[in-house]
Design a protein around this motif. Sequence first.
Motif, PDB file in Angstrom:
ATOM      1  N   GLN A   1      -4.166  11.042   1.567  1.00 51.24           N
ATOM      2  CA  GLN A   1      -5.295  11.866   1.668  1.00 51.24           C
ATOM      3  C   GLN A   1      -5.918  12.468   0.515  1.00 51.24           C
ATOM      4  OE1 GLN A   1      -3.719  14.148   4.995  1.00 51.24           O
ATOM      5  NE2 GLN A   1      -4.966  13.110   6.282  1.00 51.24           N
ATOM      6  N   ARG A   2      -5.009  12.488  -0.535  1.00 54.48           N
ATOM      7  CA  ARG A   2      -5.315  13.127  -2.009  1.00 54.48           C
ATOM      8  C   ARG A   2      -6.545  12.299  -2.529  1.00 54.48           C
ATOM      9  NH1 ARG A   2      -0.359  12.839  -4.115  1.00 54.48           N
ATOM     10  NH2 ARG A   2      -1.484  11.682  -5.935  1.00 54.48           N
ATOM     11  N   PHE A   3      -6.703  10.927  -2.187  1.00 55.01           N
ATOM     12  CA  PHE A   3      -7.675  10.027  -2.621  1.00 55.01           C
ATOM     13  C   PHE A   3      -8.902   9.641  -1.725  1.00 55.01           C
ATOM     14  CE2 PHE A   3      -3.608   9.168  -4.624  1.00 55.01           C
ATOM     15  CZ  PHE A   3      -3.788   9.112  -5.873  1.00 55.01           C
ATOM     16  N   ILE A   4      -8.574   9.724  -0.491  1.00 53.83           N
ATOM     17  CA  ILE A   4      -9.549   9.411   0.642  1.00 53.83           C
ATOM     18  C   ILE A   4      -9.244  10.356   1.923  1.00 53.83           C
ATOM     19  CG2 ILE A   4     -10.001   6.977  -0.513  1.00 53.83           C
ATOM     20  CD1 ILE A   4      -7.810   5.894   1.686  1.00 53.83           C
ATOM     21  N   PRO A   5     -10.242  10.596   2.775  1.00 51.94           N
ATOM     22  CA  PRO A   5     -10.046  11.443   3.967  1.00 51.94           C
ATOM     23  C   PRO A   5      -9.614  10.482   5.033  1.00 51.94           C
ATOM     24  CG  PRO A   5     -12.509  10.963   3.500  1.00 51.94           C
ATOM     25  CD  PRO A   5     -11.671  10.345   2.258  1.00 51.94           C
TER      26      PRO A   5
ATOM     27  N   GLU B   1      -6.592   5.994   9.314  1.00 48.58           N
ATOM     28  CA  GLU B   1      -7.936   5.203   9.418  1.00 48.58           C
ATOM     29  C   GLU B   1      -8.986   6.034   8.921  1.00 48.58           C
ATOM     30  OE1 GLU B   1     -10.314   3.108  13.256  1.00 48.58           O
ATOM     31  OE2 GLU B   1      -8.710   4.679  13.582  1.00 48.58           O
ATOM     32  N   LEU B   2      -9.965   5.168   8.144  1.00 52.89           N
ATOM     33  CA  LEU B   2     -11.115   5.830   7.571  1.00 52.89           C
ATOM     34  C   LEU B   2     -12.259   4.845   7.654  1.00 52.89           C
ATOM     35  CD1 LEU B   2     -12.312   7.527   5.429  1.00 52.89           C
ATOM     36  CD2 LEU B   2     -11.600   6.257   3.537  1.00 52.89           C
ATOM     37  N   VAL B   3     -13.452   5.354   8.153  1.00 49.54           N
ATOM     38  CA  VAL B   3     -14.408   4.757   8.282  1.00 49.54           C
ATOM     39  C   VAL B   3     -15.775   5.151   7.354  1.00 49.54           C
ATOM     40  CG1 VAL B   3     -16.432   3.791  10.054  1.00 49.54           C
ATOM     41  CG2 VAL B   3     -13.915   4.345  10.733  1.00 49.54           C
ATOM     42  N   LEU B   4     -16.106   4.165   6.792  1.00 51.58           N
ATOM     43  CA  LEU B   4     -17.305   4.405   5.789  1.00 51.58           C
ATOM     44  C   LEU B   4     -18.605   3.862   6.347  1.00 51.58           C
ATOM     45  CD1 LEU B   4     -15.768   3.582   2.321  1.00 51.58           C
ATOM     46  CD2 LEU B   4     -15.683   5.836   3.268  1.00 51.58           C
ATOM     47  N   LEU B   5     -19.305   4.635   6.767  1.00 48.30           N
ATOM     48  CA  LEU B   5     -20.462   4.421   7.303  1.00 48.30           C
ATOM     49  C   LEU B   5     -21.505   3.736   6.337  1.00 48.30           C
ATOM     50  CD1 LEU B   5     -21.113   6.989   9.903  1.00 48.30           C
ATOM     51  CD2 LEU B   5     -20.009   5.016  10.463  1.00 48.30           C
ATOM     52  N   GLY B   6     -22.256   2.513   6.858  1.00 47.57           N
ATOM     53  CA  GLY B   6     -23.211   1.801   6.181  1.00 47.57           C
ATOM     54  C   GLY B   6     -24.643   1.977   6.807  1.00 47.57           C
ATOM     55  N   HIS B   7     -25.517   1.106   6.404  1.00 49.49           N
ATOM     56  CA  HIS B   7     -26.972   1.245   6.817  1.00 49.49           C
ATOM     57  C   HIS B   7     -26.917   0.333   8.468  1.00 49.49           C
ATOM     58  CE1 HIS B   7     -28.816   2.585   3.431  1.00 49.49           C
ATOM     59  NE2 HIS B   7     -28.252   1.606   2.403  1.00 49.49           N
TER      60      HIS B   7
ATOM     61  N   VAL C   1      -4.260  -0.688  -3.460  1.00 55.04           N
ATOM     62  CA  VAL C   1      -5.442  -1.401  -3.563  1.00 55.04           C
ATOM     63  C   VAL C   1      -6.474  -0.998  -2.571  1.00 55.04           C
ATOM     64  CG1 VAL C   1      -6.720  -3.737  -3.708  1.00 55.04           C
ATOM     65  CG2 VAL C   1      -4.543  -3.218  -4.837  1.00 55.04           C
ATOM     66  N   ALA C   2      -6.162  -1.020  -1.310  1.00 58.59           N
ATOM     67  CA  ALA C   2      -6.842  -0.562  -0.231  1.00 58.59           C
ATOM     68  C   ALA C   2      -7.340   0.947  -0.280  1.00 58.59           C
ATOM     69  CB  ALA C   2      -6.306  -0.614   1.246  1.00 58.59           C
ATOM     70  N   CYS C   3      -6.464   1.775  -0.983  1.00 55.63           N
ATOM     71  CA  CYS C   3      -6.883   3.204  -0.914  1.00 55.63           C
ATOM     72  C   CYS C   3      -7.817   3.180  -1.934  1.00 55.63           C
ATOM     73  CB  CYS C   3      -5.555   3.802  -1.232  1.00 55.63           C
ATOM     74  SG  CYS C   3      -5.853   5.774  -1.899  1.00 55.63           S
ATOM     75  N   PHE C   4      -7.787   2.508  -3.081  1.00 57.49           N
ATOM     76  CA  PHE C   4      -8.584   2.766  -4.331  1.00 57.49           C
ATOM     77  C   PHE C   4      -9.979   2.140  -3.716  1.00 57.49           C
ATOM     78  CE2 PHE C   4      -6.977   4.151  -8.345  1.00 57.49           C
ATOM     79  CZ  PHE C   4      -5.743   5.037  -7.726  1.00 57.49           C
ATOM     80  N   LEU C   5      -9.917   1.028  -3.273  1.00 57.82           N
ATOM     81  CA  LEU C   5     -11.078   0.432  -2.638  1.00 57.82           C
ATOM     82  C   LEU C   5     -11.815   1.255  -1.583  1.00 57.82           C
ATOM     83  CD1 LEU C   5      -9.873  -3.349  -1.489  1.00 57.82           C
ATOM     84  CD2 LEU C   5     -11.830  -2.695  -3.455  1.00 57.82           C
ATOM     85  N   ALA C   6     -11.297   1.879  -0.687  1.00 57.80           N
ATOM     86  CA  ALA C   6     -12.013   2.890   0.109  1.00 57.80           C
ATOM     87  C   ALA C   6     -12.452   3.968  -0.856  1.00 57.80           C
ATOM     88  CB  ALA C   6     -11.131   3.591   0.922  1.00 57.80           C
ATOM     89  N   ASN C   7     -11.901   4.564  -1.709  1.00 55.67           N
ATOM     90  CA  ASN C   7     -12.532   5.497  -2.603  1.00 55.67           C
ATOM     91  C   ASN C   7     -13.800   5.033  -3.516  1.00 55.67           C
ATOM     92  OD1 ASN C   7     -12.357   6.695  -5.664  1.00 55.67           O
ATOM     93  ND2 ASN C   7     -11.655   8.371  -4.257  1.00 55.67           N
ATOM     94  N   HIS C   8     -13.773   3.854  -3.979  1.00 59.00           N
ATOM     95  CA  HIS C   8     -14.702   3.234  -4.885  1.00 59.00           C
ATOM     96  C   HIS C   8     -15.847   3.086  -3.947  1.00 59.00           C
ATOM     97  CE1 HIS C   8     -16.381   1.234  -8.180  1.00 59.00           C
ATOM     98  NE2 HIS C   8     -16.568   0.338  -7.668  1.00 59.00           N
TER      99      HIS C   8
END
Length: 448
Positions: free
Chosen positions: A45-49, A170-176, A202-209
């Motif tokens: 959670q320090r890297f992604i919500p 779980e983390l969802v990044l909303l798109g168009h 790798v998954a954590c850094f991908l989500a952040n990016h």
Amino acid sequence: MSTVVHDTLDLEGLGHELHALIAELYPICRSITGDGVRETLCRLQRFIPLTINQVPTGTRVFDWTVPREWNIRDAYVKSSRGDRVIDFQNSNLHVVNYSVPVHRKMSLEELKPHLHSLPDYPDWIPYRTSYYKENWGFCLSHRQFLELPEDEYEVSIDASLKDGHLTYGELVLLGHTTDEVLVSCHVCHPSLANDNLSGVAVACFLANHLSQLPRRFSYRFLFIPGTIGSIAWLSINESRISRIKHGLVLAGVGDAGPLSYKKSRRGDTEIDQAAVHVLRQFGPNVKVLEFSPYGYDERQYCSAGFNLAVGRLSRTPHGTFPEYHTSADNLSFVRPHSLSESFSACLSIFSVLERNRAYLNTNPKCEPQLGERGLYRAIGGSMDSAAIELAMLWVLSLSDGGHTLLDIAERAQLDFDSIHRAAIALQEHGLLKECLRESPPATCGARV
């Protein structure tokens, strides 16, 4: 999403950051339930919500039941002189994961059935589990096993196995669009670096990016216990499954071997096509594996009732290298370069998916005059005029509404970026118009 994913990233620095995260998480004793998983997710959670979800013990998830929660505080085998000859504090692999509590004295003969070692690799400690059968045991190097003298040993496993929760992130990044790309990794192994802290990092850094980029698709990241975690998530979220159009399971992405991709059960999905296309750019030794119902969580996502378009990205496939599920899968076994290359491969696959479109040639009767429209100058970059013309001719020839840019790149044996640049230039000059495609179906029932 940006068309260039390599030139704008400091991949060398990224590799060391990924390795540093693995080193931070490595000492934590994880299992399919318990405090180790929660601590790991809290650190991410320090890297992604991340949202941390809990499923109570006893919850029925299809044919399975969420097990009781396991936590361990200490464990040892002591000689009659009081020396800890096997000590959980030295390595959390020393205890069979999910061992029930025990505290008693016994002879070496009584102890031996509960000891596990690897005669072929006498200095390594094996990783063993007993999730669904109550048992206890210790793992040790075979050299250490052979050196155990006849003695009365004190055996202690200070653990608890009681009602609690299965925990996942779980983390969802909303798109168009609400169409989703699923990225899944397992977080249930203790001190094993490649399997699967490499996938977690790798998954954590991908989500952040990806959170910092414009996105056509929405991206759902799952950090789950292996098998029971994906089964639980699918059971609880069955009504959402139709949103998942593409997916990747990340496992074992940090070793020195070449990249490998395992196809989805369908074998011909868009992500299968994109992954195979991208991996060719990473050298001649990459491997493409056909689907089998054995492996990581792709086998749940691809089960007959869901049949999702989910493949798996790895390096050396699990079970094919001796370090697998042993203490030799340590921090020196995972390489910063391999980690950053795996990250780059994932980002390249997603970039292809984001930009893959179908177009219609608006001037389909014979070839249009490209030079008069200034199209050769419109693309530029590193492509020479012959390559530019070839890419545009392929795009014009196959843009009949039935071929995507990825289809065209494969047919032309050109890289996707060249075909995409040609299509954008042609569209800007009025020679192409985008076709609205229906999203590929998320499920196909029992299609074989």
